[in-house]
Design a protein around this motif. Structure first.
Motif, PDB file in Angstrom:
ATOM      1  N   SER A 273       1.334  -3.583  -1.357  1.00  0.00           N
ATOM      2  CA  SER A 273       2.455  -4.523  -1.450  1.00  0.00           C
ATOM      3  C   SER A 273       3.171  -4.380  -2.783  1.00  0.00           C
ATOM      4  O   SER A 273       4.411  -4.344  -2.848  1.00  0.00           O
ATOM      5  CB  SER A 273       1.960  -5.961  -1.270  1.00  0.00           C
ATOM      6  N   ASN A 274       2.411  -4.293  -3.849  1.00  0.00           N
ATOM      7  CA  ASN A 274       3.028  -4.170  -5.171  1.00  0.00           C
ATOM      8  C   ASN A 274       3.709  -2.817  -5.352  1.00  0.00           C
ATOM      9  O   ASN A 274       4.735  -2.719  -6.026  1.00  0.00           O
ATOM     10  CB  ASN A 274       1.976  -4.385  -6.268  1.00  0.00           C
ATOM     11  N   ILE A 275       3.105  -1.763  -4.768  1.00  0.00           N
ATOM     12  CA  ILE A 275       3.773  -0.457  -4.814  1.00  0.00           C
ATOM     13  C   ILE A 275       5.130  -0.541  -4.115  1.00  0.00           C
ATOM     14  O   ILE A 275       6.131   0.018  -4.578  1.00  0.00           O
ATOM     15  CB  ILE A 275       2.886   0.623  -4.171  1.00  0.00           C
ATOM     16  N   GLY A 276       5.175  -1.246  -2.980  1.00  0.00           N
ATOM     17  CA  GLY A 276       6.433  -1.404  -2.262  1.00  0.00           C
ATOM     18  C   GLY A 276       7.497  -2.082  -3.097  1.00  0.00           C
ATOM     19  O   GLY A 276       8.672  -1.668  -3.093  1.00  0.00           O
ATOM     20  N   GLU A 277       7.112  -3.111  -3.855  1.00  0.00           N
ATOM     21  CA  GLU A 277       8.080  -3.809  -4.694  1.00  0.00           C
ATOM     22  C   GLU A 277       8.570  -2.915  -5.826  1.00  0.00           C
ATOM     23  O   GLU A 277       9.756  -2.918  -6.174  1.00  0.00           O
ATOM     24  CB  GLU A 277       7.443  -5.093  -5.243  1.00  0.00           C
ATOM     25  N   VAL A 278       7.640  -2.138  -6.410  1.00  0.00           N
ATOM     26  CA  VAL A 278       8.040  -1.227  -7.490  1.00  0.00           C
ATOM     27  C   VAL A 278       8.981  -0.144  -6.954  1.00  0.00           C
ATOM     28  O   VAL A 278      10.005   0.176  -7.585  1.00  0.00           O
ATOM     29  CB  VAL A 278       6.784  -0.588  -8.131  1.00  0.00           C
ATOM     30  N   VAL A 279       8.635   0.426  -5.789  1.00  0.00           N
ATOM     31  CA  VAL A 279       9.481   1.459  -5.187  1.00  0.00           C
ATOM     32  C   VAL A 279      10.868   0.908  -4.895  1.00  0.00           C
ATOM     33  O   VAL A 279      11.896   1.577  -5.140  1.00  0.00           O
ATOM     34  CB  VAL A 279       8.831   2.015  -3.901  1.00  0.00           C
ATOM     35  N   CYS A 280      10.918  -0.309  -4.388  1.00  0.00           N
ATOM     36  CA  CYS A 280      12.203  -0.939  -4.054  1.00  0.00           C
ATOM     37  C   CYS A 280      13.109  -1.018  -5.280  1.00  0.00           C
ATOM     38  O   CYS A 280      14.288  -0.626  -5.232  1.00  0.00           O
ATOM     39  CB  CYS A 280      11.941  -2.330  -3.480  1.00  0.00           C
ATOM     40  N   ILE A 281      12.584  -1.500  -6.371  1.00  0.00           N
ATOM     41  CA  ILE A 281      13.394  -1.667  -7.584  1.00  0.00           C
ATOM     42  C   ILE A 281      13.717  -0.318  -8.217  1.00  0.00           C
ATOM     43  O   ILE A 281      14.853  -0.044  -8.628  1.00  0.00           O
ATOM     44  CB  ILE A 281      12.654  -2.579  -8.579  1.00  0.00           C
ATOM     45  N   PHE A 341      -4.069   7.577  -1.363  1.00  0.00           N
ATOM     46  CA  PHE A 341      -2.944   8.252  -0.720  1.00  0.00           C
ATOM     47  C   PHE A 341      -2.350   7.366   0.384  1.00  0.00           C
ATOM     48  O   PHE A 341      -1.125   7.268   0.525  1.00  0.00           O
ATOM     49  CB  PHE A 341      -3.406   9.590  -0.144  1.00  0.00           C
ATOM     50  N   ARG A 342      -3.216   6.710   1.126  1.00  0.00           N
ATOM     51  CA  ARG A 342      -2.734   5.780   2.156  1.00  0.00           C
ATOM     52  C   ARG A 342      -1.987   4.620   1.525  1.00  0.00           C
ATOM     53  O   ARG A 342      -0.964   4.154   2.067  1.00  0.00           O
ATOM     54  CB  ARG A 342      -3.910   5.284   3.000  1.00  0.00           C
ATOM     55  N   ILE A 346       1.956   3.730   2.543  1.00  0.00           N
ATOM     56  CA  ILE A 346       2.363   2.400   3.023  1.00  0.00           C
ATOM     57  C   ILE A 346       3.275   1.735   2.006  1.00  0.00           C
ATOM     58  O   ILE A 346       4.316   1.144   2.355  1.00  0.00           O
ATOM     59  CB  ILE A 346       1.126   1.523   3.303  1.00  0.00           C
ATOM     60  N   GLY A 347       2.904   1.806   0.726  1.00  0.00           N
ATOM     61  CA  GLY A 347       3.744   1.190  -0.304  1.00  0.00           C
ATOM     62  C   GLY A 347       5.130   1.802  -0.363  1.00  0.00           C
ATOM     63  O   GLY A 347       6.128   1.093  -0.531  1.00  0.00           O
ATOM     64  N   ALA A 348       5.186   3.139  -0.219  1.00  0.00           N
ATOM     65  CA  ALA A 348       6.489   3.801  -0.236  1.00  0.00           C
ATOM     66  C   ALA A 348       7.342   3.339   0.938  1.00  0.00           C
ATOM     67  O   ALA A 348       8.547   3.091   0.783  1.00  0.00           O
ATOM     68  CB  ALA A 348       6.301   5.318  -0.196  1.00  0.00           C
ATOM     69  N   TYR A 349       6.716   3.208   2.110  1.00  0.00           N
ATOM     70  CA  TYR A 349       7.508   2.751   3.259  1.00  0.00           C
ATOM     71  C   TYR A 349       7.998   1.323   3.052  1.00  0.00           C
ATOM     72  O   TYR A 349       9.144   0.994   3.390  1.00  0.00           O
ATOM     73  CB  TYR A 349       6.714   2.834   4.552  1.00  0.00           C
ATOM     74  N   VAL A 350       7.137   0.455   2.515  1.00  0.00           N
ATOM     75  CA  VAL A 350       7.551  -0.935   2.261  1.00  0.00           C
ATOM     76  C   VAL A 350       8.779  -0.962   1.356  1.00  0.00           C
ATOM     77  O   VAL A 350       9.758  -1.682   1.625  1.00  0.00           O
ATOM     78  CB  VAL A 350       6.379  -1.731   1.637  1.00  0.00           C
ATOM     79  N   GLY A 351       8.738  -0.174   0.279  1.00  0.00           N
ATOM     80  CA  GLY A 351       9.878  -0.148  -0.634  1.00  0.00           C
ATOM     81  C   GLY A 351      11.129   0.436  -0.006  1.00  0.00           C
ATOM     82  O   GLY A 351      12.235  -0.114  -0.163  1.00  0.00           O
ATOM     83  N   LEU A 352      10.974   1.539   0.725  1.00  0.00           N
ATOM     84  CA  LEU A 352      12.136   2.178   1.344  1.00  0.00           C
ATOM     85  C   LEU A 352      12.737   1.320   2.455  1.00  0.00           C
ATOM     86  O   LEU A 352      13.962   1.306   2.643  1.00  0.00           O
ATOM     87  CB  LEU A 352      11.739   3.552   1.890  1.00  0.00           C
ATOM     88  N   ILE A 481       3.168  -0.686  10.933  1.00  0.00           N
ATOM     89  CA  ILE A 481       1.956  -0.704  11.758  1.00  0.00           C
ATOM     90  C   ILE A 481       1.721   0.663  12.382  1.00  0.00           C
ATOM     91  O   ILE A 481       0.597   1.173  12.399  1.00  0.00           O
ATOM     92  CB  ILE A 481       2.063  -1.792  12.842  1.00  0.00           C
ATOM     93  N   LEU A 482       2.785   1.281  12.890  1.00  0.00           N
ATOM     94  CA  LEU A 482       2.642   2.605  13.513  1.00  0.00           C
ATOM     95  C   LEU A 482       2.196   3.649  12.489  1.00  0.00           C
ATOM     96  O   LEU A 482       1.345   4.503  12.787  1.00  0.00           O
ATOM     97  CB  LEU A 482       3.970   3.023  14.147  1.00  0.00           C
ATOM     98  N   ILE A 483       2.754   3.583  11.285  1.00  0.00           N
ATOM     99  CA  ILE A 483       2.374   4.541  10.241  1.00  0.00           C
ATOM    100  C   ILE A 483       0.895   4.387   9.895  1.00  0.00           C
ATOM    101  O   ILE A 483       0.156   5.371   9.794  1.00  0.00           O
ATOM    102  CB  ILE A 483       3.248   4.342   8.991  1.00  0.00           C
ATOM    103  N   ASP A 484       0.456   3.159   9.739  1.00  0.00           N
ATOM    104  CA  ASP A 484      -0.954   2.944   9.376  1.00  0.00           C
ATOM    105  C   ASP A 484      -1.884   3.299  10.525  1.00  0.00           C
ATOM    106  O   ASP A 484      -3.006   3.759  10.293  1.00  0.00           O
ATOM    107  CB  ASP A 484      -1.174   1.485   8.949  1.00  0.00           C
ATOM    108  N   GLU A 485      -1.447   3.108  11.762  1.00  0.00           N
ATOM    109  CA  GLU A 485      -2.267   3.516  12.900  1.00  0.00           C
ATOM    110  C   GLU A 485      -2.485   5.029  12.897  1.00  0.00           C
ATOM    111  O   GLU A 485      -3.577   5.513  13.213  1.00  0.00           O
ATOM    112  CB  GLU A 485      -1.595   3.085  14.209  1.00  0.00           C
ATOM    113  N   VAL A 486      -1.448   5.785  12.529  1.00  0.00           N
ATOM    114  CA  VAL A 486      -1.588   7.245  12.442  1.00  0.00           C
ATOM    115  C   VAL A 486      -2.570   7.612  11.331  1.00  0.00           C
ATOM    116  O   VAL A 486      -3.437   8.478  11.508  1.00  0.00           O
ATOM    117  CB  VAL A 486      -0.213   7.893  12.198  1.00  0.00           C
TER     118      VAL A 486
END
Length: 516
Positions: A273-281, A341-342, A346-352, A481-486
């Protein structure tokens, strides 16, 4: 264990014939006592007759029947007439004894021990039965509890202490790797066994209840004392088994694994979650776009997403195969290379996805200005050049509202991903953790209140979303969800993808793939 004792006594003593005599009585392991006997007491008249080889063989056969077939813990009783006035005894006095009889005690295992042994085997936990009992009795008991079910021949798996000590160093090392039963042991042998196993990098848990067990309990990585044991054994142990039940140890292992897994899931959720916020900004700044989120919105996202759902992850139920997973190594990190790596994916996708919601409103939304992407990334020069749109459009609250909502919703879906590290949501359903479901519902209600309640929406610089905007939010959020399932699929089947990733660093692979 619950104990039921059945006494089986062969022979009797005539009290009349031995009045006023000083007699020494001996008891102990049948093989030891019978080796010191030269006579046997007769049942008919209480007289003693020489212990011939035929009688000795018959007693040995009876003893093996009691110990092996009937699973009785046997003691042999003997006596010896002593000189009058003798005030002390020595080891040498325990010779030329007269055999009295055998006593067999039945101490059956609890019903749940058999299934507990199987759970240990499937979990990669070696169970070594250490006992002072006769080898035949111990082997018969091991058959009952399932410790020998996978074996047709006990050779190389069952040793007495004397047999083990007589092995050459190389054979002793091999025996340690295969041993299932260690019988006729003394307390010193327990400590020796613990040290030998630890020298082979084994993590050793030892159970005991007596004062003499204290050194082995102290030496073991996990000393487990019986609740009915001595105070010395309890003080030397790391854990006290209140109900004296082996199955409780297995249940504790499962509970410990569940706590460890939930801790990993909590860390995973927070980091991704925090990686997603950092990527977003960070990505928005690199691309030259306006700020996707204002500070107060970031504060709200952290308060909502890192609060209730993160706490509720601690109530995840154990995976169905939690006792089928091999033990982790002592030096294994909580977050491995593959797991990190996972987190990054996930964090990168959250940010993007958060940035995508922001860009969508400006470029594609019917309610937005439909700017060319080049205009969006050059927003800071709007006031210095002539444009077909007012520069105030970049102060609109809709795009940041869409971004904030995408970030909240995608992290709610990500929370569902963290019901299990590797198990699919089709196997472990969301309602397996009602606390998590409830926290997600409450979080979304709070977020909706912020969007549609006037004082709160002004405070957080947001505006109400239309139905079309909510659809886009869901379209951008659900793929997490689909990304994490893969990724979970690859984690469960490392061999299927080890070849395509050979160019990656080895530590980036799942632990199972590295081992293979």
């Amino acid at each position: 264990m619950s104990v039921h004792r059945t006494a089986i006594i062969i022979g009797k003593i005539s009290s009349e014939s031995r009045k006023q005599q000083e007699i020494m009585f001996s008891k102990g392991a049948p093989e030891s006592v019978m080796a010191r006997c030269t006579h046997i007491l007769c049942n008919d008249d209480g007289s003693s007759v020489p212990l011939t080889m035929d009688i000795r063989n018959e007693l040995e056969a009876r003893f093996q029947s009691f110990a092996g077939k009937d699973t009785l813990r046997c003691l042999a009783l003997a006596l010896k007439r002593m000189p009058e006035g003798q005030q002390s005894l020595s080891y040498a006095d325990e010779a030329n004894l007269t055999f009295i009889g055998l006593v067999g005690m039945l101490d059956p295992p609890r019903d749940e021990v058999h299934s507990a042994i199987h759970s240990c085997m499937s979990a990669g936990i070696r169970v070594i039965v250490v006992t002072g009992d006769n080898k035949s009795t111990a082997e018969s008991l091991c058959r009952q509890i399932g410790a020998f079910e996978h074996l047709d021949d006990f050779t190389g798996y069952s040793y007495t202490a004397s047999e083990f000590e007589g092995l050459p160093p190389l054979e002793r090392a091999n025996a340690l790797r295969r041993m299932v039963l260690f019988s006729r042991v003394e307390p010193s042998h327990k400590k020796m066994l613990v040290e030998a196993l630890q020298s082979h990098n084994e993590v050793v848990a030892m159970t005991g209840d007596g004062v003499n067990d204290a050194p082995a309990l102290k030496k073991a990585d996990i000393g487990i004392a019986m609740g009915s044991g001595t105070a010395v054994a309890k003080s030397a142990s790391d854990m006290v088994l209140a109900d004296d039940n082996f199955a409780t140890i297995v249940a504790a292992v499962a509970e410990g694994r569940a706590i460890y897994n939930n801790t990993k899931q909590f860390i995973r959720y927070m980091i991704s979650s925090n990686i997603g916020e950092v990527v977003c900004i960070f990505v928005a700044a690199v691309l030259g776009m306006p700020d996707t989120l204002v500070p107060v919105q970031l504060l709200w996202v952290n308060l909502v997403t890192d609060g209730l759902p993160a706490t509720a992850i601690g109530f995840n139920k154990p995976d169905g195969n939690i006792m089928a997973v091999k033990p982790r190594k002592v030096n294994e990190a909580v977050v491995s290379g593959w797991l990190f790596f996972r987190y990054l994916v996930i964090g990168a996708y959250v940010g993007l996805a958060t940035i995508a919601g922001f860009v969508w409103w400006f470029v594609y939304s019917e309610d937005g200005p439909r700017l060319p992407y080049s205009e969006l990334i050059n927003f800071d020069s709007c006031s210095t050049r002539q444009t077909s749109y007012p520069c105030s459009i970049f102060e609109d609250r809709h795009p940041s509202t869409v971004s904030m909502t995408v970030l909240v919703v995608v992290e709610m879906f990500n929370a569902l991903n963290n019901l299990s590290e590797n198990q699919s949501l089709l196997v472990i359903h969301p309602w397996s953790n009602l606390w998590l479901v409830g926290s997600i519902i409450l979080t979304m209600l709070l977020h909706v209140a912020v969007l549609y309640t006037e004082p709160l929406s002004a405070l957080f610089s947001v505006s109400p979303l239309t139905l079309a905007e909510w659809k886009v939010v869901l379209y951008l959020s659900f793929p997490v969800i689909l990304i994490d399932e893969v990724l979970k699929f690859f984690s469960r089947r490392p061999r299927a993808w080890s070849f395509p990733l050979r160019l990656w660093r080895r530590e980036m692979l799942p632990k199972e793939a590295r081992d293979n």
